[in-house]
Design a protein around this motif. Structure first.
Motif, PDB file in Angstrom:
ATOM      1  N   SER A   1       2.544  87.376 -14.797  1.00  0.00           N
ATOM      2  CA  SER A   1       3.017  86.863 -13.554  1.00  0.00           C
ATOM      3  C   SER A   1       3.538  87.932 -12.924  1.00  0.00           C
ATOM      4  O   SER A   1       3.145  87.969 -11.612  1.00  0.00           O
ATOM      5  CB  SER A   1       4.194  85.951 -13.818  1.00  0.00           C
ATOM      6  OG  SER A   1       3.580  84.811 -14.655  1.00  0.00           O
ATOM      7  N   ALA A   2       4.388  89.078 -13.170  1.00  0.00           N
ATOM      8  CA  ALA A   2       4.538  90.082 -12.501  1.00  0.00           C
ATOM      9  C   ALA A   2       3.471  90.864 -12.200  1.00  0.00           C
ATOM     10  O   ALA A   2       3.446  91.458 -11.119  1.00  0.00           O
ATOM     11  CB  ALA A   2       5.637  90.724 -13.497  1.00  0.00           C
ATOM     12  N   THR A   3       2.623  91.133 -13.067  1.00  0.00           N
ATOM     13  CA  THR A   3       1.315  91.807 -12.685  1.00  0.00           C
ATOM     14  C   THR A   3       0.396  91.205 -11.861  1.00  0.00           C
ATOM     15  O   THR A   3      -0.109  91.992 -10.912  1.00  0.00           O
ATOM     16  CB  THR A   3       0.440  92.120 -14.061  1.00  0.00           C
ATOM     17  OG1 THR A   3       1.127  92.558 -15.047  1.00  0.00           O
ATOM     18  CG2 THR A   3      -0.656  92.671 -13.743  1.00  0.00           C
TER      19      THR A   3
ATOM     20  N   ALA B   1      13.016  86.174 -26.746  1.00  0.00           N
ATOM     21  CA  ALA B   1      11.786  85.611 -26.111  1.00  0.00           C
ATOM     22  C   ALA B   1      10.620  85.951 -26.997  1.00  0.00           C
ATOM     23  O   ALA B   1      10.686  87.173 -27.393  1.00  0.00           O
ATOM     24  CB  ALA B   1      11.730  85.951 -24.768  1.00  0.00           C
ATOM     25  N   GLY B   2       9.824  85.190 -27.275  1.00  0.00           N
ATOM     26  CA  GLY B   2       8.562  85.393 -28.016  1.00  0.00           C
ATOM     27  C   GLY B   2       7.526  85.875 -27.255  1.00  0.00           C
ATOM     28  O   GLY B   2       7.827  86.287 -26.123  1.00  0.00           O
ATOM     29  N   LEU B   3       6.578  86.407 -27.962  1.00  0.00           N
ATOM     30  CA  LEU B   3       5.298  87.121 -27.417  1.00  0.00           C
ATOM     31  C   LEU B   3       4.436  86.451 -26.203  1.00  0.00           C
ATOM     32  O   LEU B   3       4.296  86.793 -25.235  1.00  0.00           O
ATOM     33  CB  LEU B   3       4.085  87.328 -28.587  1.00  0.00           C
ATOM     34  CG  LEU B   3       2.928  88.028 -28.065  1.00  0.00           C
ATOM     35  CD1 LEU B   3       3.207  89.275 -27.470  1.00  0.00           C
ATOM     36  CD2 LEU B   3       1.992  88.111 -29.128  1.00  0.00           C
ATOM     37  N   VAL B   4       4.561  84.918 -26.445  1.00  0.00           N
ATOM     38  CA  VAL B   4       3.861  84.033 -25.229  1.00  0.00           C
ATOM     39  C   VAL B   4       4.905  84.097 -24.061  1.00  0.00           C
ATOM     40  O   VAL B   4       4.277  84.426 -22.938  1.00  0.00           O
ATOM     41  CB  VAL B   4       3.922  82.735 -25.896  1.00  0.00           C
ATOM     42  CG1 VAL B   4       3.359  81.723 -24.568  1.00  0.00           C
ATOM     43  CG2 VAL B   4       2.760  82.615 -27.018  1.00  0.00           C
ATOM     44  N   MET B   5       6.078  84.040 -24.151  1.00  0.00           N
ATOM     45  CA  MET B   5       6.903  84.305 -23.032  1.00  0.00           C
ATOM     46  C   MET B   5       7.084  85.569 -22.441  1.00  0.00           C
ATOM     47  O   MET B   5       6.809  85.627 -21.220  1.00  0.00           O
ATOM     48  CB  MET B   5       8.423  83.881 -23.307  1.00  0.00           C
ATOM     49  CG  MET B   5       9.513  84.311 -22.309  1.00  0.00           C
ATOM     50  SD  MET B   5       9.190  82.973 -20.909  1.00  0.00           S
ATOM     51  CE  MET B   5       9.849  81.476 -21.417  1.00  0.00           C
TER      52      MET B   5
END
Length: 170
Positions: free
Chosen positions: A129-131, A118-122
């Motif tokens: 989102s978790a935050t 997974a890249g930086l954007v993902m």
């Protein structure tokens, strides 16, 4: 001459009280979010400044301890109008931070397991989102439990508290 309230007047009063409650909690959540963001940015700046004089790990340890203490003080006083949080408030607030760290770590760990490349954007999407989820949960725990408004406890004629009277007041 007696007057009666128009139909729905009681319902309108309930709606107005509900709207006031929503506005009050929305304002509290906005203050909570703004203060939390400000403390995070200040801690980041303090980390960079402290790291110029002391080792990076020591600076990180200091800001990791100081920023939640400052945030808890601000949230108790400004976000929730509760006053000084005391040691118990700080400990409970720290527990919500620890749980938040576990949730964000689990989210990133799950991403790494499910999408190893997974890249930086993902990664940032999952982390932010978790935050956001953690922040909302933290607000709810602090608002409803740690810094909850205390309803007055009414007394009966004999001076003994009645559970039904207390429930009605709450």
């Amino acid at each position: 001459m007696t007057t009666t309230a128009p139909r729905g007047a009681a319902r309108e009063g309930t709606t107005m009280n509900g709207l006031r409650l929503i506005r009050r909690h929305t304002a509290s959540f906005v203050r909570f979010s703004g203060l939390g963001s400000a403390v995070t940015l200040a801690a980041s700046a303090a980390l960079v400044l402290l790291a110029q004089w002391i080792p990076w790990m020591a600076a990180n340890a200091l800001t990791t301890v100081a920023s939640p203490v400052a945030a808890t003080e601000l949230h108790a006083r400004v976000s929730f109008g509760h006053g000084r949080p005391g040691l118990a408030g700080h400990v409970k607030s720290a527990a919500t931070i620890a749980v938040g760290w576990l949730v964000t770590s689990a989210a990133l760990g799950a991403l790494a397991a499910l999408r190893p490349g997974a890249g930086l954007v993902m990664q940032q999407t999952v982390y932010l989102s978790a935050t956001a989820l953690v922040g909302t949960g933290r607000y709810l725990v602090l608002r409803l439990s740690v810094f909850a408004e205390q309803a007055p406890r009414p007394r009966t004629d004999e001076g003994v508290r009645s559970r039904a009277a207390y429930d009605a007041a709450a």
